[in-house]
Structures are given as C-alpha cells and as structure tokens.
Design an enzyme around this catalytic site. Sequence first.
Site, PDB file in Angstrom:
ATOM      1  N   ASN A 146       0.830  -1.216   0.000  1.00 36.62           N
ATOM      2  CA  ASN A 146       0.000   0.000   0.000  1.00 36.62           C
ATOM      3  C   ASN A 146       0.857   1.255   0.000  1.00 36.62           C
ATOM      4  O   ASN A 146       1.931   1.289   0.596  1.00 36.62           O
ATOM      5  CB  ASN A 146      -0.932  -0.001   1.215  1.00 36.62           C
ATOM      6  CG  ASN A 146      -1.917  -1.143   1.160  1.00 36.62           C
ATOM      7  OD1 ASN A 146      -2.075  -1.751   0.112  1.00 36.62           O
ATOM      8  ND2 ASN A 146      -2.563  -1.431   2.268  1.00 36.62           N
ATOM      9  N   HIS A 152       5.902  -0.660  -2.771  1.00 38.59           N
ATOM     10  CA  HIS A 152       5.389   0.018  -3.974  1.00 38.59           C
ATOM     11  C   HIS A 152       5.399   1.543  -3.837  1.00 38.59           C
ATOM     12  O   HIS A 152       4.679   2.233  -4.552  1.00 38.59           O
ATOM     13  CB  HIS A 152       3.969  -0.476  -4.298  1.00 38.59           C
ATOM     14  CG  HIS A 152       3.951  -1.857  -4.899  1.00 38.59           C
ATOM     15  ND1 HIS A 152       2.816  -2.620  -4.994  1.00 38.59           N
ATOM     16  CD2 HIS A 152       4.944  -2.606  -5.454  1.00 38.59           C
ATOM     17  CE1 HIS A 152       3.097  -3.786  -5.573  1.00 38.59           C
ATOM     18  NE2 HIS A 152       4.384  -3.806  -5.854  1.00 38.59           N
TER      19      HIS A 152
HETATM   20  P1  OAD Z   1      -6.118  -5.954  -5.064  1.00 38.36           P
HETATM   21  O1  OAD Z   1      -7.183  -4.969  -5.387  1.00 38.36           O
HETATM   22  O2  OAD Z   1      -5.521  -6.708  -6.188  1.00 38.36           O
HETATM   23  O3  OAD Z   1      -6.668  -7.021  -4.018  1.00 38.36           O
HETATM   24  C1  OAD Z   1      -7.345  -6.614  -2.868  1.00 38.36           C
HETATM   25  C2  OAD Z   1      -7.675  -7.826  -2.040  1.00 38.36           C
HETATM   26  O4  OAD Z   1      -8.294  -7.399  -0.848  1.00 38.36           O
HETATM   27  C3  OAD Z   1      -8.643  -8.818  -2.718  1.00 38.36           C
HETATM   28  O5  OAD Z   1      -8.199 -10.138  -2.451  1.00 38.36           O
HETATM   29  C4  OAD Z   1      -9.959  -8.540  -1.991  1.00 38.36           C
HETATM   30  O6  OAD Z   1     -10.775  -9.720  -1.918  1.00 38.36           O
HETATM   31  C5  OAD Z   1      -9.472  -8.151  -0.632  1.00 38.36           C
HETATM   32  N1  OAD Z   1     -10.385  -7.305   0.170  1.00 38.36           N
HETATM   33  C6  OAD Z   1     -11.212  -6.326  -0.234  1.00 38.36           C
HETATM   34  N2  OAD Z   1     -11.829  -5.754   0.821  1.00 38.36           N
HETATM   35  C7  OAD Z   1     -11.372  -6.404   1.918  1.00 38.36           C
HETATM   36  C8  OAD Z   1     -11.649  -6.293   3.319  1.00 38.36           C
HETATM   37  N3  OAD Z   1     -12.495  -5.394   3.806  1.00 38.36           N
HETATM   38  N4  OAD Z   1     -10.992  -7.127   4.155  1.00 38.36           N
HETATM   39  C9  OAD Z   1     -10.132  -8.063   3.683  1.00 38.36           C
HETATM   40  N5  OAD Z   1      -9.838  -8.224   2.375  1.00 38.36           N
HETATM   41  C10 OAD Z   1     -10.446  -7.398   1.511  1.00 38.36           C
HETATM   42  O7  OAD Z   1      -5.016  -5.154  -4.216  1.00 38.36           O
HETATM   43  P2  OAD Z   1      -3.498  -5.555  -3.944  1.00 38.36           P
HETATM   44  O8  OAD Z   1      -3.358  -7.024  -3.797  1.00 38.36           O
HETATM   45  O9  OAD Z   1      -3.012  -4.687  -2.844  1.00 38.36           O
HETATM   46  O10 OAD Z   1       0.396  -1.803  -7.256  1.00 38.36           O
HETATM   47  O11 OAD Z   1      -2.821  -5.106  -5.296  1.00 38.36           O
HETATM   48  C11 OAD Z   1      -1.434  -5.247  -5.437  1.00 38.36           C
HETATM   49  C12 OAD Z   1      -0.896  -4.114  -6.255  1.00 38.36           C
HETATM   50  O12 OAD Z   1      -1.655  -3.975  -7.455  1.00 38.36           O
HETATM   51  C13 OAD Z   1      -1.023  -2.760  -5.609  1.00 38.36           C
HETATM   52  O13 OAD Z   1       0.031  -2.499  -4.686  1.00 38.36           O
HETATM   53  C14 OAD Z   1      -0.960  -1.829  -6.772  1.00 38.36           C
HETATM   54  C15 OAD Z   1      -1.889  -2.562  -7.706  1.00 38.36           C
HETATM   55  O14 OAD Z   1      -1.740  -2.308  -9.041  1.00 38.36           O
HETATM   56  C16 OAD Z   1       0.857  -0.723  -7.902  1.00 38.36           C
HETATM   57  O15 OAD Z   1       0.164   0.246  -8.148  1.00 38.36           O
HETATM   58  C17 OAD Z   1       2.281  -0.847  -8.291  1.00 38.36           C
END
Ligand code: OAD
Length: 238
Positions: A93, A110
């Site tokens: 994040n 990131h």
């Molecule tokens: P994602 O949007 O890919 O995934 C978010 C995750 O959080 C999913 O598995 C959802 O099911 C889960 N989720 C949503 N709400 C939730 C809640 N209230 N409690 C628990 N889980 C929840 O986000 P990231 O995995 O962080 O990179 O994405 C990785 C990277 O992709 C980011 O750092 C960013 C993005 O592109 C860059 O910008 C370089």
Amino acid sequence: MLSQTNPKKIVVFTGAGISAESGLQTFRDSDGLWNNYQLEEVATPKAWAIHPEVVLAFYNERRKQAFEAQPNAAHKAVAKLEEQYEVIVITQNVDDLHERAGSTQVIHVHGELKYARSSKYDSPLFLYDKGKAIQFGDICDNGSQLRPHIVWFGEHIHHYELSKKHLETASKILVVGTSLLVYPAAHILEGASIDAEKIIVTQQLDKTPPGYELRKGNAAALVPNIVDGWLNNGKAAI
Ligand code: OAD
C-alpha cells in the site's frame, strides 16, 4: 536444516484490502480502481511521458483520499502486536495508515503517496503530506518535474531483498487484504520458513500459496481476533 526463525518475530504483509474498511478503494474488486481507470494510462512510465498531468491528477486524488482516511481496527491490531513481538509490516500500500495506527517498522515495496521525487533521479524525496497535490510545474533543484514516489508497472519494486530476509526469519506471518496477483511483490511470501505459522486474511483469493492457511473475510473483523490470540497465548484464535 535447523529453523532460523525467531519466535518473537512477526511479518505482516498487506495489500489494499486492509485499507478498504478505511474507505480507500482496492484495485481489482468490482468497485476497484483498475475497473475505473486503465492502469496503462495512469501507472506506467509511458503514461508519465505522454500525459504527466493525467498521472498527477490520478495520484493527487489518491493522496487526498489517503490523507482523509483513518486507520481501521485491522491496522490498529497490527500495531498492537508490537506490545510483545518484533513486527515488520511489509506493505504494497502507498497510504500511511499503518504508521498512523502506530506501527513503527513499515516497509513500503510500492512507494509512498506522501513523497514526491525528481523524474530523473530516485532521491532525494520531498514531503507532500496532508493531502498536498503535486502540481505540474513543481520542479526540484535539477530542474526536473516532480513525480509521485510510486512504483509504476515496469519499474523496480523497493526493498525486495530486505523483505525476503524478514520473511525467512519470522515465526508468524500474517497476510492481509491482497489478491497476490502482482509480482514480484507476491514472490516475497515464498521465502517463509516451512515452520512458520502462516495465515492469509482476505475476502477473495484465487490461489493460496503452499503452506498458508486462508481465512476468508473482512480484515477489520478477523485481524483483531488473530492478534488477540497471539498476544494472549501465542495461538491465533479461529
Ligand atoms: P487488489 O485490489 O488486487 O486485491 C485486494 C484484495 O483485498 C482482494 O483479495 C480482496 O478480496 C481483498 N479485500 C477487499 N476488501 C477487503 C476487506 N475489507 N478485508 C479483507 N480483504 C479485503 O489489491 P493488492 O493485492 O493490494 O500496485 O494489489 C497489489 C498491487 O496492485 C497494488 O500495490 C498496486 C496494484 O496495481 C501498484 O500500483 C504498483
């Protein structure tokens, strides 16, 4: 091989889902940012070269929203672990909700919204906190336009080797709110010791990495329970 893990060391690896209940959009959920924006248009070096104003506007909005958001129960529970453990937070994040909840060792792989840097050099960093916008025309001493201190697609992740080292020595690993679809960040988890207790809390996950226990649900509800268990008797409550 003897285990090299430290019984008092926890790594918490987080993604956008831990900040969702603070009101910040994730990326890949149905209401996520990458459903409303083309990532190629706002989060790549090419986008910056073609239309820096569009990129700045996108991240200025993110910076404003992150400043207005407050840490939720999951960020606070992670910070509370420091009462008894050495806790390393490795986060994908770019908000600072972990720090504002009280976590003292936070590694941002990131980048961070609250900093800008030259578009020519990696350092120094310039503080753009309290939601302050980076304007087109904000330049640094070398005359180059300031850009967000964010890792765009196609750029190198930050602190990768350091993060992997922390994973190898932690006896407990808690992964929260990430789809694990972005590499190399997701590779960091592969370094975990076979002996370590490994839990993933997230709403949805396509593929659970080997050795990790998946607990589906909301971070603000599930993470405080796990933390209470680790603080009370060293065992993660179900
Ligand atoms: P994602 O949007 O890919 O995934 C978010 C995750 O959080 C999913 O598995 C959802 O099911 C889960 N989720 C949503 N709400 C939730 C809640 N209230 N409690 C628990 N889980 C929840 O986000 P990231 O995995 O962080 O990179 O994405 C990785 C990277 O992709 C980011 O750092 C960013 C993005 O592109 C860059 O910008 C370089």
